[in-house]
Structure formats: structure tokens, C-alpha cells
Design an enzyme around this catalytic site. Structure first.
Site, short mmCIF file in Angstrom:
data_model
loop_
_atom_site.label_atom_id
_atom_site.label_comp_id
_atom_site.label_asym_id
_atom_site.label_seq_id
_atom_site.Cartn_x
_atom_site.Cartn_y
_atom_site.Cartn_z
N ASP A 184 0.75 -1.12 0.17
CA ASP A 184 -0.05 0.02 0.07
C ASP A 184 1.01 1.11 -0.09
O ASP A 184 2.08 1.21 0.13
CB ASP A 184 -0.95 -0.08 1.42
CG ASP A 184 -0.24 -0.25 2.59
OD1 ASP A 184 1.11 -0.16 2.70
OD2 ASP A 184 -0.91 -0.86 3.54
N ASN A 213 -6.95 -2.68 14.32
CA ASN A 213 -8.15 -2.95 13.96
C ASN A 213 -8.62 -4.16 13.32
O ASN A 213 -9.63 -4.46 12.57
CB ASN A 213 -8.74 -1.77 13.46
CG ASN A 213 -8.25 -1.45 12.08
OD1 ASN A 213 -7.27 -2.11 11.56
ND2 ASN A 213 -8.44 -0.29 11.77
N HIS A 266 -6.85 -4.59 10.14
CA HIS A 266 -6.46 -4.45 8.82
C HIS A 266 -5.19 -5.26 8.24
O HIS A 266 -4.39 -5.45 9.04
CB HIS A 266 -6.46 -2.54 8.61
CG HIS A 266 -5.40 -2.18 8.88
ND1 HIS A 266 -5.29 -0.75 9.23
CD2 HIS A 266 -4.15 -2.46 9.35
CE1 HIS A 266 -4.24 -0.49 9.55
NE2 HIS A 266 -3.50 -1.32 9.56
N GLU A 307 -9.42 -1.70 5.52
CA GLU A 307 -10.04 -1.36 6.83
C GLU A 307 -11.24 -2.28 7.25
O GLU A 307 -11.74 -2.63 6.19
CB GLU A 307 -10.23 -0.22 7.10
CG GLU A 307 -8.96 0.97 6.85
CD GLU A 307 -8.27 1.29 8.05
OE1 GLU A 307 -8.00 0.19 8.76
OE2 GLU A 307 -7.62 2.29 8.45
P1 PGA Z 1 2.48 -1.63 13.04
O1 PGA Z 1 1.34 -1.73 11.84
O2 PGA Z 1 3.32 -2.86 12.47
O3 PGA Z 1 3.09 -0.14 12.78
O4 PGA Z 1 1.68 -2.13 13.92
C1 PGA Z 1 0.83 -2.74 11.32
C2 PGA Z 1 -0.29 -2.60 10.32
O5 PGA Z 1 -0.79 -1.55 10.41
O6 PGA Z 1 -0.19 -3.36 9.38
#
Ligand code: PGA
Length: 259
Positions: free
Chosen positions: A71, A140, A142, A147
Site C-alpha cells: 500500500d 483493528n 486491517h 480497513e
Molecule cells: P504496525 O502496523 O506494524 O506499525 O503495528 C501494522 C499494520 O498497520 O499493518
């Protein structure tokens, strides 16, 4: 644990990173011309450091691979230090000799983001598929920037970031208002088309969502739960992240108990 999820629990972040790098390196050595999917976020940073050291000390060769990233924010220019293009250069690519021609990351400056989504999905198809996709998981649930929602987005899509994601990612910016509100992300099908998935997860704050993703119902409210549909997922978690997983019930045992 589902039969298609191979769970590896390591004592801490450092050993999680090392183990994940070893698994990745093995697939890379077997597929030196392969396509590999990379993720940003804090979680894979330690693994990328390990890969850089394997490149420097053990000749781990990245020179023939094709890379795809999950992304990118939109809008954002590549030379902004928070762009995922810039982050990947800093955290891995420029240290292991990955050249510009090998890199695919959605274009955060595309004037027509929907057209960019379509073009990116086409590139994924044309590559013949990703050999190993690295993933983190958001608080969350994702994966990429898919999302929680009432449906799974299949293809690369243009998405609005949830407030919780913006707050979480604000740590990479000087303030939350600077976090772009949109992103281009590989879709759920684009992700699970990869021949193998390497999901990294660290810390107590992720324990609940990791359990929901791997052992809860498959639902777009927890986008990572779609990974249960994939035949070859390796999860490398540290002890804290794995603390709520039911690790005792093998598939065969649960089948036996049901009959
Ligand atoms: P993080 O993010 O590794 O910074 O916890 C993970 C994500 O949002 O996929």
C-alpha cells in the site's frame, strides 16, 4: 489452530524478527527470481534489519527479485520521508541493492487513484503472482490498508483510512493532521493470491486482534480473518501477541472430539 496456519511463537520481538527473516531468506534462496510482497509499519522493521545483515554477511541476494508493496498513502510524494516508497528505501531496499526497476509500490501522486489501482492490480497479475507476502496486522485487524468494513474489497482499491489508523500512524508524522486520509492498497484477494503469507505480530496490544483474525469468524469486520482461507500462512508472533491464541487444539483433535 487451523491446519493451514503454521504458528511459530518466539519469546520476544528480536527473536520474532530473526525467525521471520530466516523463513523469508529460505524462500528467497529457493526463488531468486521470484516476486516478494513487502509491508511497512513498525512490526517488520526488525526483520528488515536482519535481512540487511544476511545480505551483508551471507550474500543473501535480492538482485533478481521483483518487489510489490501492499500500500501507499494518497496523496503523497515519494521523496516525503513518511511515504512508504521512502520508508522501504530507508528500511531495506537501498541497503540490499534493490534497484528502481525492481520496485512496485502504488503511486501516491497518481492524479486518478482508481486508474492507479487498476494498473497496480494488472502488474500483480502480470508478475505471475507473489511467492511470499509479508504482512503486519493493524490493531483493528486491517491488512494492507483494508480497513474493517461490511464487505471484503477484492482488488487493489482506493480507501479512506479509519480514524484509529490515522491516530496509530501519527507517530510517524509530526502531527495527526499530516497523515493522508486516503491510501491505495492491495485488496484482500490480491493479498491472498500470494503463494505463501508471512504474518508478523508483536506485543500484548495485538493479542486480541490476532486471536480474532486467526481463530474468530471469517468476517470483513476483521479483514485479516480472510487469511484463514489461505492454504499456506506462517504466523510468527512473539509470546505476548500469541498469549490469547488457543494453541492446544489441533485440527485433528477437534475433529475427533466432534465425531
Ligand atoms: P504496525 O502496523 O506494524 O506499525 O503495528 C501494522 C499494520 O498497520 O499493518
Amino acid at each position: 489452530m487451523h491446519p493451514n496456519v503454521n504458528l511459530i511463537v518466539e519469546p520476544d520481538y528480536a527473536s520474532m524478527s530473526k525467525r521471520a527473516a530466516e523463513i523469508f531468506a529460505q524462500v528467497l534462496r529457493e526463488n531468486p527470481n521470484g516476486a516478494f510482497g513487502f509491508a511497512t509499519g513498525g512490526t517488520p522493521e526488525g526483520m528488515y534489519k536482519e535481512l540487511i545483515s544476511m545480505h551483508n554477511n551471507d550474500d543473501l541476494d535480492f538482485s533478481e527479485i521483483t518487489t510489490f508493496n501492499l500500500d501507499e498513502y494518497h496523496p503523497i510524494a515519494r521523496d516525503i520521508s513518511q511515504s512508504y516508497y521512502y520508508v522501504m528505501q530507508e528500511n531495506l531496499f537501498r541497503h540490499v541493492g534493490i534497484s528502481e526497476e525492481q520496485i512496485n509500490i502504488p503511486d501516491g501522486t497518481a492524479p486518478d487513484p482508481l486508474e492507479e489501482c487498476h494498473a497496480y492490480e494488472q502488474k500483480l497479475w502480470d508478475s505471475g503472482g507473489i511467492d511470499m507476502q509479508i504482512l503486519g496486522i493493524g490493531h483493528n485487524g486491517h491488512i494492507g490498508f483494508n480497513e474493517p468494513s461490511d464487505s471484503f474489497a477484492a482488488n487493489t482499491n482506493y480507501t479512506i483510512l479509519k480514524e484509529s489508523t490515522i491516530e496509530n500512524n501519527a507517530r510517524f508524522f509530526s502531527k495527526a493532521e499530516e497523515v493522508p486520509r486516503h491510501a491505495i492498497t492491495m485488496g484482500i484477494r490480491s493479498i491472498i493470491m500470494a503463494r505463501s503469507i508471512l504474518l508478523l505480530c508483536s506485543g500484548a496490544a495485538k493479542a486480541e486482534i490476532l486471536r480474532d483474525a486467526l481463530q474468530g469468524p471469517i468476517t470483513p469486520l476483521v479483514p485479516a480473518s480472510a487469511l484463514q482461507l489461505h492454504p499456506n500462512v506462517i504466523v510468527v508472533a512473539d509470546k505476548e501477541a500469541a498469549s490469547l491464541l488457543n494453541q492446544d487444539t489441533s485440527y485433528k483433535e477437534s475433529q475427533k472430539n466432534q465425531s
